[in-house]
Design an enzyme around this catalytic site. Structure first.
Site: not given
Ligand code: AMP
Length: 216
Positions: A16, A91, A128, A161, A172
């Site tokens: 994404k 989400r 990554r 990360r 996740r």
């Molecule tokens: P991402 O960078 O999209 O992989 O997000 C990393 C982490 O941020 C996720 O595993 C969640 O802990 C938190 N996070 C990101 N977006 C959301 C969301 N819309 N709702 C809840 N937690 C989020």
């Protein structure tokens, strides 16, 4: 004003962020990533960041109201008035409701559902690397930096990360299946869902998206 809004939907590791960056340059719309917004709140040690960090390290969802608070400021900022790309939001179904509240009936709105097998996702997440300075995303095999450990764009240090470790990746993916995937049905019903196979190369994914959003 009629805004052009594209939601990048899909499991962790499907690309994404990478697709979002390419699309943002092509369409000249800002890419708003919920994860990036939360990571910068954590870095600044803000109230939101302090509350969010434990959830993020565990690979669980941060409470809806915290994410939305961070996101709302950004969606309503002046550079997003013609539209924006959303990465990582909504989400779950409650977040889809929150998003509906900031949408206007005039907005042109589509959800790009990026799909791929778990094998591809796990491989992408474990390979990554992210630039600690500018956030650029690399893949050690498919999109490696010119010199090892260093960002091509800004010379920053490439890091992995915290939540890209095997046990957190598994959690996740489980959260995605349980809490996030049900949102698809809602957008399918609304006629706003477009599915894109995103498990091959970036240019193949972008070609499918171009057919949906127009342009080359
Ligand atoms: P991402 O960078 O999209 O992989 O997000 C990393 C982490 O941020 C996720 O595993 C969640 O802990 C938190 N996070 C990101 N977006 C959301 C969301 N819309 N709702 C809840 N937690 C989020």
């Amino acid at each position: 004003m009629k805004r052009n809004i594209l939601v990048l939907f899909g499991p962790p590791g499907i690309g994404k962020g990478t697709v979002g960056k390419a699309l943002s340059e092509k369409l000249n719309l800002p890419l708003i990533s919920a994860g990036d917004l939360l990571r910068s709140e954590v870095k600044e040690n803000s109230d939101i960041g302090k509350k969010a960090s434990a959830f993020m390290n565990a690979g669980s969802l941060v409470p809806d109201e915290l994410v939305f608070e961070a996101l709302k400021k950004r969606i309503t900022s002046s550079d997003a008035k013609e539209g924006f790309l959303l990465d990582g939001f909504p989400r779950n179904l409650a977040q889809a409701d929150l998003l509906d509240c900031v949408l206007d009936s005039q907005d042109h709105y589509l959800v790009l559902n990026l799909t791929g097998s778990d094998t591809v996702l796990i491989e992408r997440l474990s390979q990554r690397r992210i630039c600690a300075a500018c956030g650029a995303i690399y893949h050690l095999i498919n999109m490696p930096p010119r010199s090892e450990g260093v960002c091509d764009t800004c010379g920053g240090l490439l890091t992995q990360r915290n939540d890209d470790s095997p046990d957190v990746i598994a959690h996740r993916l489980e959260i995605f299946r349980k809490e996030t995937e049900p949102v698809i049905g809602r957008y399918r019903k609304a006629g706003t869902l477009r599915t894109v196979k995103a498990d091959a190369t970036l240019s193949e994914t972008m070609a499918q998206i171009a057919e949906i959003v127009g342009g080359n």
